[in-house]
Scaffold this active site. Structure first.
Site, short mmCIF file in Angstrom:
data_model
loop_
_atom_site.label_atom_id
_atom_site.label_comp_id
_atom_site.label_asym_id
_atom_site.label_seq_id
_atom_site.Cartn_x
_atom_site.Cartn_y
_atom_site.Cartn_z
N ARG A 157 0.73 -1.11 0.06
CA ARG A 157 -0.06 -0.04 -0.05
C ARG A 157 0.85 1.29 0.01
O ARG A 157 0.53 2.37 -0.62
CB ARG A 157 -1.11 -0.07 1.13
CG ARG A 157 -2.16 -1.11 0.97
CD ARG A 157 -2.87 -0.76 -0.28
NE ARG A 157 -3.99 -1.88 -0.37
CZ ARG A 157 -3.87 -2.88 -1.15
NH1 ARG A 157 -2.62 -3.08 -1.73
NH2 ARG A 157 -4.77 -3.75 -1.05
N GLU A 163 1.71 1.88 -3.52
CA GLU A 163 0.39 2.38 -4.00
C GLU A 163 0.24 3.94 -3.92
O GLU A 163 -0.12 4.69 -4.67
CB GLU A 163 -0.72 1.57 -3.56
CG GLU A 163 -2.13 2.00 -4.37
CD GLU A 163 -3.19 1.08 -3.56
OE1 GLU A 163 -4.21 1.09 -4.32
OE2 GLU A 163 -3.13 0.63 -2.46
N SER A 176 15.27 14.76 2.40
CA SER A 176 16.15 13.86 2.82
C SER A 176 15.67 12.87 3.41
O SER A 176 15.06 12.76 4.54
CB SER A 176 17.48 14.69 3.71
OG SER A 176 18.34 13.59 4.36
#
Length: 146
Positions: free
Chosen positions: A87, A90, A113
């Site tokens: 996920r 995603e 960073s």
């Protein structure tokens, strides 16, 4: 002891003792998210917190030494199949370009960073279902012209 053996020993001891990452992190004097990452082999700990982690888990000097070694930050799968980790891929796939656009709009041309970085994971109660609140906090590093 290599990092994979270290990880297995740490996870087995954590389960056997019934400890949470917050318990282990408290012993180390560091954030749970960072200590967990080090115990999973993706970061390192300095001697004092490494010794504290090994001690709270009842593990030896070989685990502390492995925690202190600098990691090689790699993973074997191009896209993980674990549903929770997937996920995140995603989220980046759907919102990555949006995140980049908004960071560039607010800060200029550069990156966030992952070295000068912190993360906090919290549980937020909600009547419609508990929420996961993840805060990623990284220093902005502008690209330079030369």
């Amino acid at each position: 002891m290599n990092k994979d053996e270290m990880k297995d020993a740490l996870l087995a001891a954590k389960d056997a003792k019934g400890l949470k990452w917050s318990d282990i992190a408290k012993a180390a004097g560091l954030a749970p998210e960072y200590v967990c990452s080090a115990c999973l082999g993706m970061n390192h700990l300095d001697k004092k917190p490494a010794d504290a982690v090994a001690k709270v888990l009842g593990l030896g000097k070989e685990v502390s030494a492995a925690l202190q070694r600098f990691p090689k930050k790699t993973w074997t799968q191009a896209i993980p199949t674990d549903p929770l980790i997937y996920r995140w891929y995603e989220i980046v796939g759907v919102y990555g370009e949006t995140i980049k656009e908004i960071i560039n709009e607010k800060f200029g041309d550069g990156i966030m960073s992952a070295i000068d970085f912190s993360m906090d994971i919290q549980k937020q109660a909600d009547p419609k279902g508990d929420r996961v609140v993840v805060t990623l906090n990284g220093k902005f590093l502008p690209y330079k012209a030369w």
